[in-house]
Design an enzyme around this catalytic site. Sequence first.
Site, PDB file in Angstrom:
ATOM      1  N   SER A 176       0.892  -1.201  -0.006  1.00  0.00           N
ATOM      2  CA  SER A 176      -0.052  -0.075   0.125  1.00  0.00           C
ATOM      3  C   SER A 176       0.806   1.292  -0.069  1.00  0.00           C
ATOM      4  O   SER A 176       1.734   1.351  -0.910  1.00  0.00           O
ATOM      5  CB  SER A 176      -1.053  -0.027   1.243  1.00  0.00           C
ATOM      6  OG  SER A 176      -2.089   0.992   1.091  1.00  0.00           O
ATOM      7  N   HIS A 208      -7.263  -6.130  -0.473  1.00  0.00           N
ATOM      8  CA  HIS A 208      -6.065  -5.123  -0.036  1.00  0.00           C
ATOM      9  C   HIS A 208      -4.953  -5.792   0.990  1.00  0.00           C
ATOM     10  O   HIS A 208      -4.014  -5.617   0.876  1.00  0.00           O
ATOM     11  CB  HIS A 208      -6.632  -3.757   0.375  1.00  0.00           C
ATOM     12  CG  HIS A 208      -5.472  -2.618   0.472  1.00  0.00           C
ATOM     13  ND1 HIS A 208      -4.726  -2.535  -0.770  1.00  0.00           N
ATOM     14  CD2 HIS A 208      -5.023  -2.023   1.371  1.00  0.00           C
ATOM     15  CE1 HIS A 208      -3.975  -1.713  -0.441  1.00  0.00           C
ATOM     16  NE2 HIS A 208      -4.016  -1.361   0.785  1.00  0.00           N
TER      17      HIS A 208
END
Length: 259
Positions: free
Chosen positions: A94, A239
């Site tokens: 991320s 994610h």
Amino acid sequence: MILNYLIIPNNNFFIKKKYTIVILHGLFGNKKSLYVMGKFLNKNLKYRIILIDIRNHGLSPYHKKMNYRYLSKDVLDTLNFLNIKKNIIIIGHSMGGKIAMNISQFMLFDNIKTIIILDIAPVKYQYYNKNILFALEQVYKTKNLIRKDVFNIMKLFIKNKFIINTLLKTFIDGKWEFNFPILKNQYKKILDWNLVPKWEGKIFFLKGEQSNYINKIYYKDIFFQFPNAKIYNIPNSGHLLHIENTKLVFNLILKLCYK
């Protein structure tokens, strides 16, 4: 800025290693967020692992600026402090993935062996998860909480227990182990992105199948900046792909480190 870091193995840092793997966590994480991955890679590769607290996270210094130029320079300053200048593999999840990509423009091409990006693209994101920010803020404003209290507050706003439990790992001694006011203020900078010069080294993108962070519309941005990129789709994951499909992700990263 010299950042806080953790080295695996911690008992023989000065023994020469073939490669050093630098692991960069995501927003609201810390150096221990990817510790299990670091231990796995060290056990199987015997490479030195450096896990880093990004500024305003963990035990690293606080600073009001959070753009990727500063974040990249912090990592490079820390590696220079440790005299690590070549034979580097960078893994970033991320926000940490964006830092890894941005570092490519500041290091000599031959000094980076491989970059591995976990579920993020080199683009400016227009959206953000208001629920997560709101939940974090409610905890930040409330005093004398224990972890159970924090969980109960956060589940009112966040439905994904993987996300809640991941965030809870940074709730230490009754408070967040990151500077929430600065991160909230700088959130748009973290979503932002400036194009980097074309980097033709080895870079691999691991995309969570159920995540929108590496949407197909972003593929052109990936290949424009990183012409030799390869993208891997990780099934049964979002994610937090390294948590939701740990075995597959860890073994794929292991394979990519050998390439």
